[in-house]
Design a protein around this motif. Structure first.
Motif: not given
Length: 286
Positions: A222-249
């Motif tokens: 899971x951790x390696x998959x997370x890092x792969x997703x982070x690397x894809x965002x670094x390469x593409x420059x796309x960082x998706x916002x994900x709305x949740x209840x935590x947005x209030x803080x």
């Protein structure tokens, strides 16, 4: 044959991994942009309570009492203020600060209903651990407490100043502990016998989990998959916002597309984990 250091492709802590899982854009704001955030009273209270519990075990076992813990509270708060006076600006007045300290006092009193510190002798407190996985990703973080039984079995303990999660959120809460267990396993070759989350908010609760190698291998994937997703965002420059209840803080709503904002241009910076320098910061999980 010459031994060489492994090539490190990046570093990740449980907090920053949690940020990315919660919202990739939040990870970007905190790790890539390194945007400042206002200190949160709840997070700072957690810092103070953690400091008290760490120092409680400096005392001889018979002296580890509720009164002794409460006596440590004010000095630890003053120490934190001396390091960063801006924390005092979190409160509208002295009455609000006093109420905040009273809540911290209640958490310390609750701790003694969950564990008996006179019967414990931790092997480590605030232990910094790091390990490099085979793929080159460094995992690192701070373990609140490590207990080692006379038989050598290890228990990993983490204090939480929030309330215990419902059953549907337990897996998310345990991810941090499995992360630490994975690091310790890779460092020491031993799977911790027990992972223990001590919740000091609400009514107080202790969540326990006994991991096995399959658990930790799944966590590693899971951790390696997370890092792969982070690397894809670094390469593409796309960082998706994900709305949740935590947005209030979240401090970054003004820059978030979910709230009509526009993120700044992505800086030319590789992500680095800030867990070593920002221990118990306002962005740390509670």
């Amino acid at each position: 044959m010459t031994l060489t250091e492994p090539v490190i492709i990046g570093a990740l802590s449980p907090s920053r991994a949690g940020d990315f899982m919660t919202c990739p854009l939040l990870y970007r704001f905190r790790v890539v942009d390194q945007l400042p955030e206002k200190p949160s009273p709840a997070a700072v209270r957690g810092t103070v309570v953690h400091a008290v519990l760490e120092r409680l075990y400096d005392l001889p076992a018979p002296r580890r009492s509720v009164a002794a813990a409460v006596e440590l509270l004010e000095p630890q708060w003053r120490r934190l203020l001396a390091d960063d006076p801006q924390y005092e600006r979190m409160f509208a007045d002295e009455a609000e600060q006093a109420q905040w300290l009273e809540q911290a006092r209640g958490m310390l009193e609750r701790y003694f209903t969950l564990e008996d510190p006179t019967r414990l002798e931790p092997a480590e407190r605030e232990l910094y651990v790091e390990a490099v996985l085979e793929g080159g990703l460094m995992l690192r973080g701070y373990v609140d407490r490590l207990d080692v039984a006379p038989t050598g079995e290890v228990r990993v303990v983490d204090y939480k100043t929030g309330t215990a999660p419902g059953p549907e959120f337990e897996a998310k809460a345990l991810f941090q502990m499995k992360f630490y267990a994975l690091v310790l396993w890779r460092l020491r070759g031993q799977v911790p016998r027990l992972l223990q989350l001590v919740y000091l908010g609400g009514a107080g609760e202790v969540l326990r989990y006994a991991p096995d190698e399959d658990d930790l291998l799944a966590t590693e994937r899971k951790v390696m998959a997370l890092w792969s997703a982070i690397e894809r965002s670094l390469e593409s420059g796309e960082w998706r916002a994900r709305r949740s209840r935590l947005c209030d803080w979240c401090d970054h709503q003004a820059l978030c597309p979910e709230f009509g904002g526009t993120p700044p241009p992505v800086p030319d910076r590789q992500p680095g984990d800030t867990v070593r320098s920002n221990r118990r910061s306002a962005t740390d999980e509670l």
